[in-house]
Motif scaffolding. Sequence first.
Motif, mmCIF file in Angstrom:
data_model
loop_
_atom_site.group_PDB
_atom_site.id
_atom_site.type_symbol
_atom_site.label_atom_id
_atom_site.label_comp_id
_atom_site.label_asym_id
_atom_site.label_seq_id
_atom_site.Cartn_x
_atom_site.Cartn_y
_atom_site.Cartn_z
ATOM 1 N N ALA A 139 0.844 -1.203 0.000
ATOM 2 C CA ALA A 139 0.000 0.000 0.000
ATOM 3 C C ALA A 139 0.876 1.249 0.000
ATOM 4 N N GLY A 140 1.943 1.252 0.790
ATOM 5 C CA GLY A 140 2.942 2.307 0.715
ATOM 6 C C GLY A 140 2.742 3.496 1.625
ATOM 7 N N SER A 141 1.554 3.660 2.195
ATOM 8 C CA SER A 141 1.291 4.760 3.126
ATOM 9 C C SER A 141 0.172 4.329 4.062
ATOM 10 N N MET A 142 0.057 5.030 5.201
ATOM 11 C CA MET A 142 -1.002 4.666 6.130
ATOM 12 C C MET A 142 -2.379 4.962 5.551
ATOM 13 N N GLU A 143 -2.494 6.061 4.796
ATOM 14 C CA GLU A 143 -3.781 6.369 4.167
ATOM 15 C C GLU A 143 -4.206 5.255 3.217
ATOM 16 N N ALA A 144 -3.246 4.700 2.468
ATOM 17 C CA ALA A 144 -3.564 3.632 1.520
ATOM 18 C C ALA A 144 -3.916 2.339 2.246
ATOM 19 N N VAL A 145 -3.280 2.082 3.383
ATOM 20 C CA VAL A 145 -3.636 0.910 4.190
ATOM 21 C C VAL A 145 -5.087 1.016 4.646
ATOM 22 N N VAL A 146 -5.447 2.170 5.188
ATOM 23 C CA VAL A 146 -6.815 2.376 5.670
ATOM 24 C C VAL A 146 -7.814 2.231 4.523
ATOM 25 N N SER A 147 -7.473 2.758 3.353
ATOM 26 C CA SER A 147 -8.357 2.639 2.194
ATOM 27 C C SER A 147 -8.550 1.182 1.795
ATOM 28 N N GLU A 148 -7.468 0.409 1.780
ATOM 29 C CA GLU A 148 -7.554 -1.009 1.422
ATOM 30 C C GLU A 148 -8.481 -1.758 2.373
ATOM 31 N N VAL A 149 -8.370 -1.468 3.654
ATOM 32 C CA VAL A 149 -9.177 -2.164 4.661
ATOM 33 C C VAL A 149 -10.635 -1.716 4.595
ATOM 34 N N GLU A 150 -10.856 -0.422 4.708
ATOM 35 C CA GLU A 150 -12.216 0.088 4.829
ATOM 36 C C GLU A 150 -13.027 -0.058 3.545
ATOM 37 N N ASN A 151 -12.401 0.131 2.394
ATOM 38 C CA ASN A 151 -13.151 -0.017 1.144
ATOM 39 C C ASN A 151 -13.437 -1.479 0.823
ATOM 40 N N GLY A 152 -12.576 -2.382 1.291
ATOM 41 C CA GLY A 152 -12.905 -3.795 1.179
ATOM 42 C C GLY A 152 -14.156 -4.123 1.969
ATOM 43 N N ALA A 153 -14.254 -3.570 3.179
ATOM 44 C CA ALA A 153 -15.433 -3.798 4.015
ATOM 45 C C ALA A 153 -16.680 -3.174 3.399
ATOM 46 N N LYS A 154 -16.540 -1.972 2.853
ATOM 47 C CA LYS A 154 -17.694 -1.307 2.240
ATOM 48 C C LYS A 154 -18.234 -2.111 1.062
ATOM 49 N N TRP A 155 -17.327 -2.709 0.284
ATOM 50 C CA TRP A 155 -17.780 -3.504 -0.861
ATOM 51 C C TRP A 155 -18.537 -4.740 -0.387
ATOM 52 N N MET A 156 -18.092 -5.348 0.699
ATOM 53 C CA MET A 156 -18.795 -6.503 1.247
ATOM 54 C C MET A 156 -20.220 -6.131 1.648
ATOM 55 N N VAL A 157 -20.361 -5.021 2.347
ATOM 56 C CA VAL A 157 -21.693 -4.581 2.775
ATOM 57 C C VAL A 157 -22.553 -4.254 1.559
ATOM 58 N N LYS A 158 -21.949 -3.635 0.547
ATOM 59 C CA LYS A 158 -22.668 -3.326 -0.694
ATOM 60 C C LYS A 158 -23.227 -4.593 -1.335
ATOM 61 N N ASP A 159 -22.497 -5.699 -1.210
ATOM 62 C CA ASP A 159 -22.934 -6.966 -1.789
ATOM 63 C C ASP A 159 -23.847 -7.762 -0.860
ATOM 64 N N GLY A 160 -24.335 -7.118 0.190
ATOM 65 C CA GLY A 160 -25.310 -7.753 1.058
ATOM 66 C C GLY A 160 -24.735 -8.626 2.146
ATOM 67 N N LEU A 161 -23.445 -8.480 2.438
ATOM 68 C CA LEU A 161 -22.811 -9.264 3.491
ATOM 69 C C LEU A 161 -22.790 -8.476 4.794
ATOM 70 N N ALA A 162 -22.665 -9.192 5.889
ATOM 71 C CA ALA A 162 -22.560 -8.542 7.191
ATOM 72 C C ALA A 162 -21.246 -7.775 7.275
ATOM 73 N N ALA A 163 -21.252 -6.686 8.033
ATOM 74 C CA ALA A 163 -20.022 -5.923 8.234
ATOM 75 C C ALA A 163 -18.965 -6.833 8.857
ATOM 76 N N PRO A 164 -17.789 -6.918 8.258
ATOM 77 C CA PRO A 164 -16.765 -7.844 8.764
ATOM 78 C C PRO A 164 -16.185 -7.388 10.092
ATOM 79 N N ARG A 165 -15.711 -8.369 10.851
ATOM 80 C CA ARG A 165 -15.061 -8.089 12.132
ATOM 81 C C ARG A 165 -13.587 -8.488 12.129
ATOM 82 N N TRP A 166 -13.219 -9.333 11.167
ATOM 83 C CA TRP A 166 -11.836 -9.785 11.040
ATOM 84 C C TRP A 166 -11.250 -9.265 9.733
ATOM 85 N N PHE A 167 -9.941 -9.022 9.743
ATOM 86 C CA PHE A 167 -9.236 -8.608 8.532
ATOM 87 C C PHE A 167 -7.978 -9.451 8.380
ATOM 88 N N ARG A 168 -7.723 -9.862 7.143
ATOM 89 C CA ARG A 168 -6.447 -10.481 6.786
ATOM 90 C C ARG A 168 -5.961 -9.816 5.508
#
Length: 266
Positions: A139-168
């Motif tokens: 990712a290369g920066s803290m802002e990019a790390v946060v974007s990778e994590v949070e936007n992954g979660a947002k896409w899951m919710v958009k697809d009708g999944l429960a908000a995730p609690r774990w990240f890998r």
Amino acid sequence: MRRPTSLSRRAFCACLACGLAAPRAMASDPSVPPAVGAVEVKGTLEPHLNVAKSENHATPHVALTLDACSGHVDMRILSVLMDEEIPATIFVTARWLRKNAEALALLKSRPDLFELENHGLNHVPAIDRPGTVYGIPTAGSMEAVVSEVENGAKWMVKDGLAAPRWFRGATARYTPASITAIEGLGYRIAGFSLNGDQGASLPAGAVAKRIAAARDGDVIISHVNHPERDSGAGVAKGVLALKARGAVFVRLDTLEGREVAGMVRQ
């Protein structure tokens, strides 16, 4: 749990300054060959995780976790899990979700078996320093790390999944600062104790042997997104062997704080 979409300035600075002590151990084998001339980021951490052990050694407790990074779905694995009623935790990226609507519908149809958690937006290593990990650009920066994590979660919710609690994250490696940042967003980081397929790179026989030999309390990591590779057949065979041993499969969403976590430094 509600999670902020960005870090406060104070939290961001704390993430940059933090450090974690960890014992030295052998790093996992790379799943992707390093790019020519790539600068590998040093000093990263690989979180390890074990579930609580069984009180009966004849029925070992294990957690099967499967990564869906990109690509497609390996039905050799999913078919075994559904036919044998074996629960698993599956980490999905937005890249994978966009390409696999039918597989997603199948997973959503069996909430009793499949727990879906966050593997990031684009399968970018959650490393806040420029460079590569196992040849994959970070990712290369803290802002990019946060974007990778949070936007992954947002896409899951958009697809009708429960908000995730774990990240890998991609490569399952982090810096001390990125670990603090991700946990500050409200996620638990999913480590592991047994690498079943080394990034879907091993032959079926080797994968089956590794998984079949899982010990009480192991958290297994393997991949469910490479139907074209031999390793998936080994995952299916190894899981069947574990069940034949009397193993009890648990999902990460059932953990209640009795698990054991640790770190391995690169």
